[in-house]
Design a protein around this motif. Structure first.
Motif, PDB file in Angstrom:
ATOM      1  N   PHE A  50      35.176  40.227  36.293  1.00  0.00           N
ATOM      2  CA  PHE A  50      35.825  41.525  36.109  1.00  0.00           C
ATOM      3  C   PHE A  50      36.442  42.022  37.412  1.00  0.00           C
ATOM      4  O   PHE A  50      37.614  42.406  37.463  1.00  0.00           O
ATOM      5  CB  PHE A  50      34.819  42.555  35.585  1.00  0.00           C
ATOM      6  CG  PHE A  50      35.384  43.944  35.512  1.00  0.00           C
ATOM      7  CD1 PHE A  50      36.156  44.333  34.424  1.00  0.00           C
ATOM      8  CD2 PHE A  50      35.161  44.854  36.539  1.00  0.00           C
ATOM      9  CE1 PHE A  50      36.689  45.616  34.354  1.00  0.00           C
ATOM     10  CE2 PHE A  50      35.696  46.138  36.487  1.00  0.00           C
ATOM     11  CZ  PHE A  50      36.457  46.513  35.387  1.00  0.00           C
ATOM     12  N   TYR A  54      40.257  42.643  38.301  1.00  0.00           N
ATOM     13  CA  TYR A  54      40.554  44.062  38.475  1.00  0.00           C
ATOM     14  C   TYR A  54      41.277  44.324  39.794  1.00  0.00           C
ATOM     15  O   TYR A  54      42.201  45.144  39.865  1.00  0.00           O
ATOM     16  CB  TYR A  54      39.253  44.858  38.409  1.00  0.00           C
ATOM     17  CG  TYR A  54      39.392  46.333  38.674  1.00  0.00           C
ATOM     18  CD1 TYR A  54      40.061  47.156  37.773  1.00  0.00           C
ATOM     19  CD2 TYR A  54      38.844  46.911  39.822  1.00  0.00           C
ATOM     20  CE1 TYR A  54      40.188  48.524  38.017  1.00  0.00           C
ATOM     21  CE2 TYR A  54      38.965  48.273  40.072  1.00  0.00           C
ATOM     22  CZ  TYR A  54      39.636  49.071  39.165  1.00  0.00           C
ATOM     23  OH  TYR A  54      39.761  50.419  39.403  1.00  0.00           O
ATOM     24  N   GLU A  55      40.874  43.628  40.855  1.00  0.00           N
ATOM     25  CA  GLU A  55      41.430  43.876  42.183  1.00  0.00           C
ATOM     26  C   GLU A  55      42.590  42.954  42.539  1.00  0.00           C
ATOM     27  O   GLU A  55      43.191  43.093  43.602  1.00  0.00           O
ATOM     28  CB  GLU A  55      40.330  43.721  43.240  1.00  0.00           C
ATOM     29  CG  GLU A  55      39.236  44.770  43.124  1.00  0.00           C
ATOM     30  CD  GLU A  55      38.178  44.635  44.197  1.00  0.00           C
ATOM     31  OE1 GLU A  55      37.346  45.550  44.320  1.00  0.00           O
ATOM     32  OE2 GLU A  55      38.183  43.598  44.905  1.00  0.00           O
ATOM     33  N   SER A 127      41.463  35.070  41.626  1.00  0.00           N
ATOM     34  CA  SER A 127      41.899  35.370  40.263  1.00  0.00           C
ATOM     35  C   SER A 127      42.417  34.107  39.576  1.00  0.00           C
ATOM     36  O   SER A 127      42.201  33.914  38.376  1.00  0.00           O
ATOM     37  CB  SER A 127      42.977  36.457  40.268  1.00  0.00           C
ATOM     38  OG  SER A 127      44.171  36.014  40.891  1.00  0.00           O
ATOM     39  N   GLY A 174      38.693  43.035  32.661  1.00  0.00           N
ATOM     40  CA  GLY A 174      39.329  42.915  33.969  1.00  0.00           C
ATOM     41  C   GLY A 174      40.846  42.914  33.857  1.00  0.00           C
ATOM     42  O   GLY A 174      41.550  43.589  34.617  1.00  0.00           O
ATOM     43  N   PHE A 177      41.945  46.572  32.611  1.00  0.00           N
ATOM     44  CA  PHE A 177      41.890  47.587  33.658  1.00  0.00           C
ATOM     45  C   PHE A 177      42.967  47.340  34.712  1.00  0.00           C
ATOM     46  O   PHE A 177      43.518  48.287  35.279  1.00  0.00           O
ATOM     47  CB  PHE A 177      40.502  47.599  34.312  1.00  0.00           C
ATOM     48  CG  PHE A 177      39.489  48.422  33.579  1.00  0.00           C
ATOM     49  CD1 PHE A 177      39.255  48.221  32.224  1.00  0.00           C
ATOM     50  CD2 PHE A 177      38.751  49.392  34.228  1.00  0.00           C
ATOM     51  CE1 PHE A 177      38.321  48.976  31.524  1.00  0.00           C
ATOM     52  CE2 PHE A 177      37.814  50.164  33.545  1.00  0.00           C
ATOM     53  CZ  PHE A 177      37.603  49.946  32.187  1.00  0.00           C
ATOM     54  N   ASN A 178      43.257  46.077  34.989  1.00  0.00           N
ATOM     55  CA  ASN A 178      44.289  45.738  35.962  1.00  0.00           C
ATOM     56  C   ASN A 178      45.671  46.118  35.439  1.00  0.00           C
ATOM     57  O   ASN A 178      46.465  46.762  36.132  1.00  0.00           O
ATOM     58  CB  ASN A 178      44.229  44.248  36.280  1.00  0.00           C
ATOM     59  CG  ASN A 178      45.240  43.821  37.331  1.00  0.00           C
ATOM     60  OD1 ASN A 178      46.436  44.018  37.182  1.00  0.00           O
ATOM     61  ND2 ASN A 178      44.761  43.191  38.395  1.00  0.00           N
ATOM     62  N   ASP A 181      46.087  49.805  35.178  1.00  0.00           N
ATOM     63  CA  ASP A 181      45.713  50.469  36.423  1.00  0.00           C
ATOM     64  C   ASP A 181      44.683  51.573  36.178  1.00  0.00           C
ATOM     65  O   ASP A 181      44.841  52.722  36.602  1.00  0.00           O
ATOM     66  CB  ASP A 181      46.958  51.043  37.106  1.00  0.00           C
ATOM     67  CG  ASP A 181      46.694  51.415  38.563  1.00  0.00           C
ATOM     68  OD1 ASP A 181      45.727  50.870  39.145  1.00  0.00           O
ATOM     69  OD2 ASP A 181      47.430  52.257  39.112  1.00  0.00           O
ATOM     70  N   THR A 189      32.076  51.126  40.971  1.00  0.00           N
ATOM     71  CA  THR A 189      32.728  50.101  41.785  1.00  0.00           C
ATOM     72  C   THR A 189      31.760  49.499  42.793  1.00  0.00           C
ATOM     73  O   THR A 189      31.719  48.281  42.989  1.00  0.00           O
ATOM     74  CB  THR A 189      33.943  50.705  42.529  1.00  0.00           C
ATOM     75  OG1 THR A 189      34.833  51.297  41.591  1.00  0.00           O
ATOM     76  CG2 THR A 189      34.677  49.628  43.311  1.00  0.00           C
TER      77      THR A 189
END
Length: 307
Positions: A50, A54-55, A127, A174, A177-178, A181, A189
């Protein structure tokens, strides 16, 4: 030569140390490997997947492109290894295990730590790795079981079981949410970051414990051939396909390095449940894992030099 030694000392040797620790502790204390697997599957891996997605700043068109590449790579690998297995004169059951050991490589327990060390925790590189981990898990628990199981109901339950696993939802959430945003409260977190940071040490320890639980009495020549096929032909095919596809940079490096991973422990676990000769799969997993210390170092060096 200096670059190869540097990679071995700084990437492969730390992994060997942690895996060996898990191996020795498992032999001494006989830990419940099922519980260890649940710890990885239900705790650290979902959080890791995730947060990595996500990042990351991965492009979703690239996401699809990687999945298409992996699908084609699996198809080409299947054709080549099935031909080799037939050439060796293996029976039907061993041909399937020979092929599966090449199709299912250790992108998770082995590939993720390698990626983290090689790319120094780069979110984009990780990723790409996560995509490969998810693809391998879905592939192993769908085709891997279909190819060995004789009962359709068993296949269906196994495949549906994957979609009940937290790893799948770590991937889906993941990406969601990515893409939109979506922000998260700092305490959430922080908690997920702590869980993610525990992943490397835990999964490598579990890999060592899993290997310690693999039992076999002999080593057949065809198992040695399957190991070399996974470690040498696998990355060679991936390299040729990467050149033809035009994939470059970090994406190509991550894919090529992961294509050199040894046979996944999953292939042995599936064989234990669905094959008449699970020892054969265990031989391949053990031999390919041992030999990978040298071959993976070489592929990392080649990937970082060429792409």
């Amino acid at each position: 030569m200096g670059g190869f030694i540097f990679i071995f000392m700084n990437v492969i040797l730390p992994i060997i140390i942690i895996v060996s620790t898990g191996y020795v502790i498992q032999l001494k204390f006989k830990l419940d490997r099922g519980t260890l697997a649940k710890l990885a599957i239900h705790y650290v891996m979902p959080a890791f997947i995730f947060m990595s997605l996500y990042e990351s700043d991965i492009n979703f068109s690239l996401f699809v492109k990687i999945l298409l590449f992996l699908s084609l790579y699996a198809f080409v690998t299947f054709l080549i290894t099935r031909f080799i297995a037939r050439f060796l004169g293996l029976d039907r059951g061993q041909r399937i295990l020979f092929t599966n050991s090449n199709l299912f490589y250790n992108a998770g327990n082995y590939g993720v730590p390698v990626n983290d060390l090689v790319f120094r925790s780069d979110p984009y590189a990780m990723s790409v790795q996560v995509i490969m981990v998810v693809f391998q898990n879905m592939f192993a628990y769908s085709y891997g079981i279909f190819s060995l199981s004789a009962e359709n109901s068993g296949r269906g339950r196994a495949l549906l079981g994957y979609f009940r696993m937290p790893i799948f939802y770590g991937l889906a959430l993941g990406l969601l949410f990515n893409y939109f945003d979506i922000g998260m409260p700092p305490p959430v977190t922080s908690a997920l970051d702590y869980m993610r940071n525990a992943m490397i040490g835990i999964v490598l320890f579990i890999l060592g414990a899993q290997i310690a639980g693999i039992k076999f009495r002999r080593l057949r020549f065809s198992a040695f051939t399957a190991s070399l096929s996974r470690l040498v032909i696998g990355p060679a095919v991936a390299f040729a396909m990467l050149l033809l596809s035009g994939i470059e940079g970090t994406t190509a490096q991550a894919i090529l390095i992961t294509s050199a991973m040894p046979a996944a422990v999953n292939s042995s676990i599936i064989a234990q449940q669905y094959s008449d000769d699970p020892e054969y799969a265990a031989e391949i997993v053990m031999m390919s894992t041992l030999l990978s210390a040298a071959t993976v170092s070489f592929v990392i060096y080649a990937a970082m030099s060429i792409f």
